[in-house]
Scaffold this active site. Structure first.
Site, PDB file in Angstrom:
ATOM      1  N   HIS A 141       0.843  -1.198   0.000  1.00  0.00           N
ATOM      2  CA  HIS A 141       0.000   0.000   0.000  1.00  0.00           C
ATOM      3  C   HIS A 141       0.879   1.249   0.000  1.00  0.00           C
ATOM      4  CE1 HIS A 141      -3.508  -2.186   2.272  1.00  0.00           C
ATOM      5  NE2 HIS A 141      -3.231  -2.734   1.112  1.00  0.00           N
ATOM      6  N   TYR A 167      -8.593   6.763   1.458  1.00  0.00           N
ATOM      7  CA  TYR A 167      -9.758   6.411   0.638  1.00  0.00           C
ATOM      8  C   TYR A 167     -10.549   7.665   0.280  1.00  0.00           C
ATOM      9  CZ  TYR A 167      -8.541   1.788   2.293  1.00  0.00           C
ATOM     10  OH  TYR A 167      -7.857   0.638   2.582  1.00  0.00           O
ATOM     11  N   HIS A 189     -12.988   2.166  -2.828  1.00  0.00           N
ATOM     12  CA  HIS A 189     -13.690   1.994  -1.545  1.00  0.00           C
ATOM     13  C   HIS A 189     -15.174   2.348  -1.652  1.00  0.00           C
ATOM     14  CE1 HIS A 189     -13.276   1.238   2.842  1.00  0.00           C
ATOM     15  NE2 HIS A 189     -12.157   0.671   2.451  1.00  0.00           N
ATOM     16  N   GLU A 241     -10.177  -1.456  -7.570  1.00  0.00           N
ATOM     17  CA  GLU A 241     -10.843  -2.205  -6.497  1.00  0.00           C
ATOM     18  C   GLU A 241     -12.091  -1.474  -6.007  1.00  0.00           C
ATOM     19  OE1 GLU A 241      -8.037  -3.194  -3.457  1.00  0.00           O
ATOM     20  OE2 GLU A 241      -9.543  -3.076  -1.882  1.00  0.00           O
ATOM     21  N   GLU A 284     -14.565  -7.432  -0.675  1.00  0.00           N
ATOM     22  CA  GLU A 284     -14.126  -7.485   0.718  1.00  0.00           C
ATOM     23  C   GLU A 284     -15.270  -7.326   1.716  1.00  0.00           C
ATOM     24  OE1 GLU A 284     -11.265  -4.194   0.309  1.00  0.00           O
ATOM     25  OE2 GLU A 284     -12.196  -3.332   2.074  1.00  0.00           O
ATOM     26  N   ARG A 327     -12.318 -10.579  -3.929  1.00  0.00           N
ATOM     27  CA  ARG A 327     -11.468 -10.091  -2.836  1.00  0.00           C
ATOM     28  C   ARG A 327     -12.069 -10.338  -1.450  1.00  0.00           C
ATOM     29  NH1 ARG A 327      -7.801  -7.163  -2.209  1.00  0.00           N
ATOM     30  NH2 ARG A 327      -8.786  -5.798  -0.690  1.00  0.00           N
ATOM     31  N   ASP A 353      -7.060  -3.870   9.548  1.00  0.00           N
ATOM     32  CA  ASP A 353      -7.341  -4.462  10.856  1.00  0.00           C
ATOM     33  C   ASP A 353      -7.197  -5.980  10.886  1.00  0.00           C
ATOM     34  OD1 ASP A 353      -9.905  -3.720   9.223  1.00  0.00           O
ATOM     35  OD2 ASP A 353     -10.487  -5.464  10.410  1.00  0.00           O
ATOM     36  N   GLU A 367      -3.111  -9.274  -1.066  1.00  0.00           N
ATOM     37  CA  GLU A 367      -2.868  -8.010  -0.352  1.00  0.00           C
ATOM     38  C   GLU A 367      -1.934  -8.314   0.814  1.00  0.00           C
ATOM     39  OE1 GLU A 367      -6.452  -6.194   1.080  1.00  0.00           O
ATOM     40  OE2 GLU A 367      -5.459  -4.272   1.470  1.00  0.00           O
TER      41      GLU A 367
HETATM   42 MG    MG Z   1     -10.263  -2.319  -0.244  1.00  0.00          MG
END
Ligand code: MG
Length: 439
Positions: free
Chosen positions: A160, A191, A245, A269, A295, A316, A349, A372
């Site tokens: 990242h 984001y 996001h 993404e 996600e 993802r 997290d 990731e």
């Molecule tokens: Mg993401």
């Protein structure tokens, strides 16, 4: 030795005198492993260094000393997940056969009657990973071997990179490339960054919201410029990722995907929120920009159409959010059939046990796309021995049987869970008129 002489010698040798090689042991086995049951299940809730809000599950078996651990982490509802495990599910799981993973998984799901509850999925994940860990320890194999064995030598990861200016982002992307990474996610100011109107700026309702405000038209102008800058500075080889996001309305998502095409993204993404996944079809019709999503998926009805209609390129999901290794490997198998690839969600997290589980699936899946990354300070490697290491852009799992990772339970309990603040956190984004933007 002549063959007949050898056979005669072999026939004459008493069985007891055979060398106790592993091969001989395999030959002499007439049945599988003895039945074991779940003796105890409990959550381990911890905030190491005050930084994390992790929930682990420990499953103790009826064989003394044999146990497994799993990840049930859910930063938004950590205590709820822990209570679900302790109060509701442990009594349901105790006494069951540790080897019947799929059966226990479905029995737990059907017991709750309503499917795909996020808290239930997290709790199930903790149990599921622990059972795979136990199965690996029993077999003397890492989990990736139970899943069919390695199809790659290590797990390629993306890092990242972020920054306040386009040059700073480029510098930080380059720092990853210099360390061996080939894939880097690039954001500018977190984001929604690039699309934020500064606090107090812009035309706003009197006495209303004064904080940082997201404006999608500004964002859709800014991000392609960032990618252009990165291509000019760093060339064409770096595999670029950007995370929207879910902030955009559907038509603006189509517009951004189109505008990103010249920069040959590895993927964009979460360009749409999960409520709008049908719009991926529209994006597919107008651009070849690769798309990643999943996600926040918790229900098969979310990922099934995306995969079977081939309207995304990378799925993802977070392993611990879909319910553990058992459902995740099924998703990976589905992806393989439909030409979609995996990019299990990590970072932020997430905890090292969830990361280890993802890496074991990655090592054994031909549907793998990218992983990731996630890196932790030394104290976490000490607290969770066997935490995967990423020295050079590849993750390497511990080769020990099972997941190859453990937790120092007493140490973990020295860090009680940081209580939720009750305030709006980084997931709450607002527009200039004070209305909510989807995170
Ligand atoms: Mg993401």
């Amino acid at each position: 030795m002549h063959r007949r002489t050898f056979l005669q010698a072999a026939a004459a040798a008493p069985v007891a005198a055979m060398p106790a090689t592993a091969a001989a042991q395999y030959q002499s086995r007439t049945r599988g492993l003895p039945k074991l049951t779940i003796k105890q299940v409990y959550p381990i809730v911890t905030s190491p260094g005050g930084r994390y809000q992790w929930v682990f599950v420990k499953v103790v078996t009826s064989e003394p000393g044999l146990y497994g651990i799993g990840s049930a982490s859910n930063v938004h509802q950590a205590l709820t997940v822990a209570a679900a495990i302790e109060k509701h599910l442990a009594p349901f799981w105790i006494g069951r056969d540790v080897d019947r993973i799929d059966d226990i998984w479905y029995a737990t799901t059907y017991r709750s009657y309503r499917r795909s509850d996020t808290v239930l999925n997290n709790a199930l994940s903790g149990l599921d990973m622990a059972l795979w860990d136990i199965k690996g320890k029993r077999a003397g194999m890492p989990v990736y071997d139970l899943l069919g064995g390695k199809v790659r030598d290590a797990v390629p990861c993306y890092g990242h990179a972020d920054g306040k200016s386009m040059d700073e982002v480029a510098d930080n992307v380059k720092a990853f490339l210099d360390r061996g990474y080939r894939h880097v996610r690039a954001q500018i100011g977190g984001y929604g960054g690039g699309g934020m109107i500064a606090p107090g700026q812009g035309t706003r309702p009197k006495g209303g919201y004064a904080g940082s405000a997201f404006e999608e038209e500004v964002y859709v102008e800014a991000i392609p410029k960032l990618m252009e800058h990165l291509r000019v500075r760093l060339g064409k080889d770096v595999k670029l990722i950007h995370d929207v996001h879910e902030h955009l309305s559907p038509t603006m998502a189509v517009e951004l995907a189109r505008r990103m095409e010249p920069y040959r993204m590895f993927y964009v993404e979460d360009i749409l929120p999960p409520e709008m996944i049908q719009w991926f079809r529209n994006i597919r019709q107008v651009t070849t920009t690769p798309l990643a999503m999943g996600e926040i998926f918790t229900n098969p009805q979310e990922w099934l159409p995306c995969i079977t209609e081939r309207i995304i390129d990378y799925v993802r999901c977070r392993i611990s959010t879909v319910g553990g290794i058992t459902p995740a490997r099924k998703i990976a198998n589905l992806c393989e059939t439909f030409g979609v690839r995996t990019a299990w969600q990590e970072g932020g997290d997430n905890d090292p046990v969830n990361f280890a589980a993802a890496c074991h699936i990655d090592l054994a899946s031909t549907a793998f796309g990218i992983q990731e990354d996630n890196r932790w300070p030394d104290m976490i490697h000490e607290l969770l021995p066997g935490t995967p290491k990423l020295p050079d852009g590849f993750a390497y799992v511990n080769e020990a049987p099972g997941l190859g990772i453990d937790i120092k339970e007493e140490e973990a309990r020295k860090f009680p869970l940081t209580p939720p603040s009750g305030k709006e956190d980084g997931f709450t984004v607002r527009a200039i008129d004070g209305s909510l933007v989807r995170p």
